[in-house]
Design a protein around this motif. Structure first.
Motif, PDB file in Angstrom:
ATOM      1  N   ILE A  27      -1.943  -9.036   2.391  1.00 30.68           N
ATOM      2  CA  ILE A  27      -2.592  -7.859   1.809  1.00 30.68           C
ATOM      3  C   ILE A  27      -2.261  -7.750   0.322  1.00 30.68           C
ATOM      4  CG2 ILE A  27      -2.609  -5.330   1.822  1.00 30.68           C
ATOM      5  CD1 ILE A  27      -2.425  -5.560   4.919  1.00 30.68           C
ATOM      6  N   ALA A  28      -1.024  -8.035  -0.050  1.00 34.44           N
ATOM      7  CA  ALA A  28      -0.652  -8.011  -1.475  1.00 34.44           C
ATOM      8  C   ALA A  28      -1.470  -9.036  -2.259  1.00 34.44           C
ATOM      9  CB  ALA A  28       0.841  -8.285  -1.623  1.00 34.44           C
ATOM     10  N   ARG A  40      -5.877   3.654   3.274  1.00 31.79           N
ATOM     11  CA  ARG A  40      -5.044   3.940   2.121  1.00 31.79           C
ATOM     12  C   ARG A  40      -3.793   3.067   2.190  1.00 31.79           C
ATOM     13  NH1 ARG A  40      -1.901   8.564   2.409  1.00 31.79           N
ATOM     14  NH2 ARG A  40      -0.376   8.179   0.840  1.00 31.79           N
ATOM     15  N   LEU A  41      -3.436   2.474   1.093  1.00 29.36           N
ATOM     16  CA  LEU A  41      -2.257   1.601   1.061  1.00 29.36           C
ATOM     17  C   LEU A  41      -1.000   2.419   0.826  1.00 29.36           C
ATOM     18  CD1 LEU A  41      -3.495  -1.423  -1.019  1.00 29.36           C
ATOM     19  CD2 LEU A  41      -2.892  -1.389   1.375  1.00 29.36           C
ATOM     20  N   PHE A  42       0.003   2.129   1.628  1.00 31.64           N
ATOM     21  CA  PHE A  42       1.306   2.738   1.436  1.00 31.64           C
ATOM     22  C   PHE A  42       2.188   1.689   0.784  1.00 31.64           C
ATOM     23  CE2 PHE A  42      -0.624   4.711   5.127  1.00 31.64           C
ATOM     24  CZ  PHE A  42      -0.558   6.053   4.782  1.00 31.64           C
ATOM     25  N   LEU A  43       2.621   1.941  -0.394  1.00 25.42           N
ATOM     26  CA  LEU A  43       3.530   1.092  -1.168  1.00 25.42           C
ATOM     27  C   LEU A  43       2.874  -0.136  -1.784  1.00 25.42           C
ATOM     28  CD1 LEU A  43       6.685   1.076   1.159  1.00 25.42           C
ATOM     29  CD2 LEU A  43       6.222   2.585  -0.763  1.00 25.42           C
ATOM     30  N   LEU A  44       1.973  -0.802  -1.096  1.00 22.02           N
ATOM     31  CA  LEU A  44       1.491  -2.103  -1.570  1.00 22.02           C
ATOM     32  C   LEU A  44       0.560  -2.045  -2.775  1.00 22.02           C
ATOM     33  CD1 LEU A  44       1.030  -4.194   1.675  1.00 22.02           C
ATOM     34  CD2 LEU A  44       2.728  -4.471  -0.111  1.00 22.02           C
ATOM     35  N   LEU A  51       4.646  -7.777  -5.536  1.00 18.28           N
ATOM     36  CA  LEU A  51       5.393  -9.005  -5.832  1.00 18.28           C
ATOM     37  C   LEU A  51       6.530  -9.205  -4.833  1.00 18.28           C
ATOM     38  CD1 LEU A  51       5.410  -8.839  -9.730  1.00 18.28           C
ATOM     39  CD2 LEU A  51       3.951 -10.219  -8.236  1.00 18.28           C
ATOM     40  N   GLY A  52       7.166  -8.118  -4.432  1.00 17.55           N
ATOM     41  CA  GLY A  52       8.220  -8.209  -3.428  1.00 17.55           C
ATOM     42  C   GLY A  52       7.687  -8.716  -2.095  1.00 17.55           C
ATOM     43  N   ALA A  53       6.504  -8.227  -1.696  1.00 21.95           N
ATOM     44  CA  ALA A  53       5.891  -8.678  -0.436  1.00 21.95           C
ATOM     45  C   ALA A  53       5.569 -10.164  -0.502  1.00 21.95           C
ATOM     46  CB  ALA A  53       4.630  -7.866  -0.144  1.00 21.95           C
TER      47      ALA A  53
END
Length: 156
Positions: A27-28, A40-44, A51-53
């Motif tokens: 998804i990232a 709705r995206l949570f955090l991403l 970048l962390g994902a």
């Protein structure tokens, strides 16, 4: 709400059962390419989390081949699956159904983690840890790409 509307969320939960970070990494990647998610995206949507994902997805693929890699059903492995499946399931659910999408993904990921672990152990006995891991990686990556593409197409 229909179950078919949540199909991508259920499917991404199945992927998370085998690779906990791959759903969020996929998804990232899609978000970095400028595509919108149905839910709705949570955090991403935050650059650090994107970048962390991606980094965690790569790390998981590499770490899985190590002899010291823990089973996916240890507490931290299951916790990672709950978090990743929940975030990805919400992102792939239709707008307004994010909580149901998260629940569908988590509810699929946890029991299937035990099934995918059993299958992986049989494969490791037959063809070894590295080869079975590479095959699992290819299957998971292809499934994840297809699921996310389906969700993005349906969300338009």
């Amino acid at each position: 709400m229909t179950y078919s509307a949540l199909l991508p969320s259920f499917l991404i939960g199945a992927v998370a059962s085998a690779r906990s970070m791959t759903p969020m990494a996929t998804i990232a990647t899609v978000r970095l390419a400028g595509q919108r998610m149905p839910g709705r995206l949570f955090l991403l949507d935050h650059p650090v989390f994107k970048l962390g994902a991606l980094a965690m997805g790569v790390g998981e693929v590499l770490g899985d081949k190590m002899k010291s890699a823990p089973d996916r059903t240890v507490f931290l492995g299951l916790l990672a699956r709950v978090m990743s499946a929940g975030i990805a399931g919400a992102a792939l659910a239709p707008r307004g159904q994010e909580k149901a999408g998260a629940a569908a993904a988590v509810g699929t990921a946890i029991p299937l983690a035990y099934a995918t672990l059993a299958g992986r152990k049989r494969a490791m006995t037959a063809i070894g840890q590295t080869r079975s891991g590479l095959i699992e990686d290819a299957l998971v990556a292809a499934a994840c790409a297809g699921i996310v593409a389906l969700a993005v197409k349906r969300g338009r």
